[in-house]
Design an enzyme around this catalytic site. Structure first.
Site, PDB file in Angstrom:
ATOM      1  N   PHE A  44       0.811  -1.223   0.000  1.00 30.12           N
ATOM      2  CA  PHE A  44       0.000   0.000   0.000  1.00 30.12           C
ATOM      3  C   PHE A  44       0.837   1.263   0.000  1.00 30.12           C
ATOM      4  O   PHE A  44       0.358   2.326  -0.388  1.00 30.12           O
ATOM      5  CB  PHE A  44      -1.014   0.008   1.151  1.00 30.12           C
ATOM      6  CG  PHE A  44      -0.456  -0.320   2.508  1.00 30.12           C
ATOM      7  CD1 PHE A  44       0.239   0.617   3.248  1.00 30.12           C
ATOM      8  CD2 PHE A  44      -0.659  -1.581   3.048  1.00 30.12           C
ATOM      9  CE1 PHE A  44       0.737   0.313   4.507  1.00 30.12           C
ATOM     10  CE2 PHE A  44      -0.172  -1.901   4.311  1.00 30.12           C
ATOM     11  CZ  PHE A  44       0.535  -0.948   5.040  1.00 30.12           C
ATOM     12  N   GLY A  47       1.335   3.569  -3.308  1.00 31.37           N
ATOM     13  CA  GLY A  47       0.427   4.630  -3.729  1.00 31.37           C
ATOM     14  C   GLY A  47      -0.068   5.509  -2.602  1.00 31.37           C
ATOM     15  O   GLY A  47      -0.823   6.452  -2.834  1.00 31.37           O
ATOM     16  N   HIS A  48       0.325   5.230  -1.377  1.00 30.47           N
ATOM     17  CA  HIS A  48      -0.211   5.973  -0.220  1.00 30.47           C
ATOM     18  C   HIS A  48       0.898   6.352   0.737  1.00 30.47           C
ATOM     19  O   HIS A  48       1.013   5.757   1.795  1.00 30.47           O
ATOM     20  CB  HIS A  48      -1.239   5.108   0.505  1.00 30.47           C
ATOM     21  CG  HIS A  48      -2.152   5.872   1.407  1.00 30.47           C
ATOM     22  ND1 HIS A  48      -1.858   6.162   2.723  1.00 30.47           N
ATOM     23  CD2 HIS A  48      -3.365   6.412   1.186  1.00 30.47           C
ATOM     24  CE1 HIS A  48      -2.856   6.822   3.274  1.00 30.47           C
ATOM     25  NE2 HIS A  48      -3.787   6.984   2.356  1.00 30.47           N
ATOM     26  N   PHE A  49       1.626   7.239   0.596  1.00 35.16           N
ATOM     27  CA  PHE A  49       1.905   8.077  -0.557  1.00 35.16           C
ATOM     28  C   PHE A  49       3.366   7.860  -0.917  1.00 35.16           C
ATOM     29  O   PHE A  49       4.191   7.769  -0.004  1.00 35.16           O
ATOM     30  CB  PHE A  49       1.643   9.540  -0.221  1.00 35.16           C
ATOM     31  CG  PHE A  49       0.240   9.785   0.285  1.00 35.16           C
ATOM     32  CD1 PHE A  49      -0.826   9.879  -0.598  1.00 35.16           C
ATOM     33  CD2 PHE A  49      -0.026   9.870   1.644  1.00 35.16           C
ATOM     34  CE1 PHE A  49      -2.115  10.106  -0.129  1.00 35.16           C
ATOM     35  CE2 PHE A  49      -1.312  10.085   2.117  1.00 35.16           C
ATOM     36  CZ  PHE A  49      -2.357  10.207   1.238  1.00 35.16           C
ATOM     37  N   VAL A  54       2.345   6.603   4.471  1.00 36.29           N
ATOM     38  CA  VAL A  54       1.488   6.560   5.661  1.00 36.29           C
ATOM     39  C   VAL A  54       0.542   5.368   5.497  1.00 36.29           C
ATOM     40  O   VAL A  54      -0.060   5.194   4.438  1.00 36.29           O
ATOM     41  CB  VAL A  54       0.662   7.863   5.798  1.00 36.29           C
ATOM     42  CG1 VAL A  54      -0.293   7.778   6.974  1.00 36.29           C
ATOM     43  CG2 VAL A  54       1.568   9.069   5.926  1.00 36.29           C
TER      44      VAL A  54
END
Length: 141
Positions: A44, A47-49, A54
């Site tokens: 994750f 893309g986050h971020f 986070v």
């Protein structure tokens, strides 16, 4: 204490969606505690971020739900069943969870009647509250 392999014998979640590394305490049908070591390699974070990784809040809540599921599904009469997420109330995020954090997870089952139950979940990093929520679940086949 339950390791990842033992957790997988109780709940159906698998990589990349198994969000609990260890269960450190469990009282059948009453409470469970465990943790997830959050690494820089989590999918994750792509893309986050990308420039400021986070852990998504919904995944913190999902990790809490998985710990709560262990508390319920470890009971002999619930073995082989599924615990479905049925609701979230009073959810608050207090701090960010980042790579390198050890996410400590605790769920106290506050109500269980038939196939419906509720639990109070608390997530911490270094003893500091990062998330709290009331979780509702439904047991299914």
């Amino acid at each position: 204490m339950l390791d990842t392999q033992q957790i997988k014998e109780i709940i159906p979640h698998r990589y990349p969606f198994l969000l609990v590394d260890r269960i450190t305490e469990v009282e059948e049908g009453k409470r469970a505690a465990g943790y997830k070591n959050v690494t820089a390699n989590e999918d994750f974070f792509n893309g986050h971020f990308p420039e400021y990784p986070v852990m998504p809040g919904v995944l913190i809540v999902e990790a809490l739900a998985q710990v709560g599921a262990v508390a319920m599904l470890i009971k002999e009469e619930n073995r082989g069943r599924l615990a479905f997420f049925a609701g979230i109330d009073n959810c608050r995020f207090k701090k960010q969870v980042k790579p390198g954090d050890k996410l400590e997870l605790e769920v106290d089952i506050t109500r269980a009647r038939g196939t419906i139950g509720r639990g109070k979940g608390v997530a911490k990093v270094d003893g500091e509250l990062v998330c709290e929520a009331e979780l509702t679940f439904a047991l299914g086949e």
